[in-house]
Design a protein around this motif. Structure first.
Motif, PDB file in Angstrom:
ATOM      1  N   GLU A  94      -0.419  15.806  -3.868  1.00 49.79           N
ATOM      2  CA  GLU A  94      -1.213  15.878  -5.092  1.00 49.79           C
ATOM      3  C   GLU A  94      -1.302  14.496  -5.715  1.00 49.79           C
ATOM      4  O   GLU A  94      -0.479  14.106  -6.516  1.00 49.79           O
ATOM      5  N   LEU A  95      -2.315  13.734  -5.316  1.00 43.71           N
ATOM      6  CA  LEU A  95      -2.483  12.380  -5.839  1.00 43.71           C
ATOM      7  C   LEU A  95      -3.766  12.315  -6.652  1.00 43.71           C
ATOM      8  O   LEU A  95      -4.792  12.865  -6.234  1.00 43.71           O
ATOM      9  N   SER A  96      -3.698  11.641  -7.788  1.00 47.59           N
ATOM     10  CA  SER A  96      -4.916  11.432  -8.578  1.00 47.59           C
ATOM     11  C   SER A  96      -5.769  10.375  -7.865  1.00 47.59           C
ATOM     12  O   SER A  96      -5.276   9.621  -7.019  1.00 47.59           O
ATOM     13  N   GLU A  97      -7.040  10.306  -8.228  1.00 50.26           N
ATOM     14  CA  GLU A  97      -7.923   9.316  -7.615  1.00 50.26           C
ATOM     15  C   GLU A  97      -7.400   7.901  -7.882  1.00 50.26           C
ATOM     16  O   GLU A  97      -7.481   7.026  -7.019  1.00 50.26           O
ATOM     17  N   ASP A  98      -6.829   7.701  -9.075  1.00 45.42           N
ATOM     18  CA  ASP A  98      -6.275   6.401  -9.415  1.00 45.42           C
ATOM     19  C   ASP A  98      -5.094   6.050  -8.511  1.00 45.42           C
ATOM     20  O   ASP A  98      -4.958   4.905  -8.063  1.00 45.42           O
ATOM     21  N   GLN A  99      -4.257   7.030  -8.234  1.00 51.64           N
ATOM     22  CA  GLN A  99      -3.117   6.799  -7.345  1.00 51.64           C
ATOM     23  C   GLN A  99      -3.574   6.516  -5.919  1.00 51.64           C
ATOM     24  O   GLN A  99      -2.991   5.686  -5.228  1.00 51.64           O
ATOM     25  N   VAL A 100      -4.629   7.220  -5.483  1.00 50.51           N
ATOM     26  CA  VAL A 100      -5.191   6.986  -4.151  1.00 50.51           C
ATOM     27  C   VAL A 100      -5.683   5.535  -4.038  1.00 50.51           C
ATOM     28  O   VAL A 100      -5.434   4.862  -3.041  1.00 50.51           O
ATOM     29  N   GLN A 101      -6.344   5.054  -5.090  1.00 49.88           N
ATOM     30  CA  GLN A 101      -6.858   3.686  -5.074  1.00 49.88           C
ATOM     31  C   GLN A 101      -5.700   2.673  -4.969  1.00 49.88           C
ATOM     32  O   GLN A 101      -5.770   1.718  -4.200  1.00 49.88           O
ATOM     33  N   SER A 102      -4.646   2.901  -5.753  1.00 47.74           N
ATOM     34  CA  SER A 102      -3.515   1.964  -5.745  1.00 47.74           C
ATOM     35  C   SER A 102      -2.754   2.022  -4.421  1.00 47.74           C
ATOM     36  O   SER A 102      -2.438   0.985  -3.835  1.00 47.74           O
ATOM     37  N   LEU A 103      -2.468   3.229  -3.940  1.00 45.22           N
ATOM     38  CA  LEU A 103      -1.762   3.352  -2.661  1.00 45.22           C
ATOM     39  C   LEU A 103      -2.606   2.774  -1.525  1.00 45.22           C
ATOM     40  O   LEU A 103      -2.085   2.115  -0.628  1.00 45.22           O
ATOM     41  N   GLY A 104      -3.918   3.009  -1.583  1.00 43.41           N
ATOM     42  CA  GLY A 104      -4.828   2.458  -0.571  1.00 43.41           C
ATOM     43  C   GLY A 104      -4.787   0.937  -0.557  1.00 43.41           C
ATOM     44  O   GLY A 104      -4.741   0.315   0.502  1.00 43.41           O
ATOM     45  N   ALA A 105      -4.779   0.330  -1.742  1.00 45.04           N
ATOM     46  CA  ALA A 105      -4.727  -1.140  -1.837  1.00 45.04           C
ATOM     47  C   ALA A 105      -3.407  -1.655  -1.276  1.00 45.04           C
ATOM     48  O   ALA A 105      -3.374  -2.651  -0.552  1.00 45.04           O
ATOM     49  N   TYR A 106      -2.322  -0.927  -1.594  1.00 44.41           N
ATOM     50  CA  TYR A 106      -1.008  -1.350  -1.087  1.00 44.41           C
ATOM     51  C   TYR A 106      -0.955  -1.242   0.438  1.00 44.41           C
ATOM     52  O   TYR A 106      -0.576  -2.194   1.124  1.00 44.41           O
ATOM     53  N   LEU A 107      -1.375  -0.084   0.968  1.00 45.33           N
ATOM     54  CA  LEU A 107      -1.323   0.110   2.422  1.00 45.33           C
ATOM     55  C   LEU A 107      -2.203  -0.908   3.142  1.00 45.33           C
ATOM     56  O   LEU A 107      -1.836  -1.430   4.196  1.00 45.33           O
ATOM     57  N   SER A 108      -3.370  -1.204   2.556  1.00 42.84           N
ATOM     58  CA  SER A 108      -4.275  -2.190   3.174  1.00 42.84           C
ATOM     59  C   SER A 108      -3.661  -3.581   3.197  1.00 42.84           C
ATOM     60  O   SER A 108      -4.030  -4.405   4.023  1.00 42.84           O
ATOM     61  N   SER A 109      -2.756  -3.847   2.255  1.00 41.38           N
ATOM     62  CA  SER A 109      -2.151  -5.180   2.179  1.00 41.38           C
ATOM     63  C   SER A 109      -1.046  -5.353   3.218  1.00 41.38           C
ATOM     64  O   SER A 109      -0.538  -6.458   3.400  1.00 41.38           O
ATOM     65  N   LEU A 110      -0.651  -4.273   3.884  1.00 43.14           N
ATOM     66  CA  LEU A 110       0.430  -4.363   4.872  1.00 43.14           C
ATOM     67  C   LEU A 110      -0.138  -4.853   6.200  1.00 43.14           C
ATOM     68  O   LEU A 110      -0.789  -4.101   6.904  1.00 43.14           O
ATOM     69  N   ARG A 111       0.085  -6.139   6.495  1.00 43.33           N
ATOM     70  CA  ARG A 111      -0.478  -6.739   7.717  1.00 43.33           C
ATOM     71  C   ARG A 111       0.625  -7.105   8.700  1.00 43.33           C
ATOM     72  O   ARG A 111       1.686  -7.460   8.288  1.00 43.33           O
TER      73      ARG A 111
END
Ligand code: HEC
Length: 111
Positions: A94-111
């Motif tokens: 159960e993630l809010s759209e705002d949480q999805v955006q933040s988690l998405g940005a974090y996961l994308s930063s993992l290189r």
């Protein structure tokens, strides 16, 4: 020092100071990534995933995830894993759209 060299040095110095000033106010994406990293702990992701040394290896390690999937896919996965992969074992969280955006940005930063 010749006057032209001096002017150039001063110009470069000015550019350097301007860049340093800009660095004091983090761009929005940096805040998102920090927020996402926090959420990764608070939402229990680390209870099933590792990112390098952090977490529990039940699901896959996410250390280089940003190089594996585009940000858009990661956000869709977070909204509903089974919709991306019908046989996914990861529960829909159960993630809010705002949480999805933040988690998405974090996961994308993992290189
Ligand atoms: C109950 C355990 C569990 C929790 C909690 C969990 N996951 Fe997962 N996750 C999995 C499993 C298992 C997989 C492997 C794919 C599958 O079968 O679902 C997975 C896959 C993924 C993938 C795809 C990885 C890949 O390489 O394809 C991402 C991204 C991901 N999880 C992110 C998260 C995030 C972010 C959170 C927290 C909001 C989270 N997961 C919470 C178990 C979990």
């Amino acid at each position: 020092m010749r006057p032209r060299t001096l002017a150039l040095t001063l110009a470069l110095l000015g550019a350097g100071l301007a860049a340093a000033g800009a660095a004091q106010e983090p761009p929005p994406n940096v805040k998102r990534i920090a927020e996402g990293r926090k959420l990764f702990i608070e939402s229990g992701c680390h209870g099933c995933h590792t990112v390098g040394a952090m977490g529990t290896p039940i699901g896959p390690d996410l250390a280089h995830l940003g190089g594996k999937y585009p940000p858009d896919y990661l956000r869709r996965w977070l909204r509903d894993p089974a919709e991306q992969r019908p046989r996914a074992h990861m529960p829909k969280l159960e993630l809010s759209e705002d949480q999805v955006q933040s988690l998405g940005a974090y996961l994308s930063s993992l290189r």
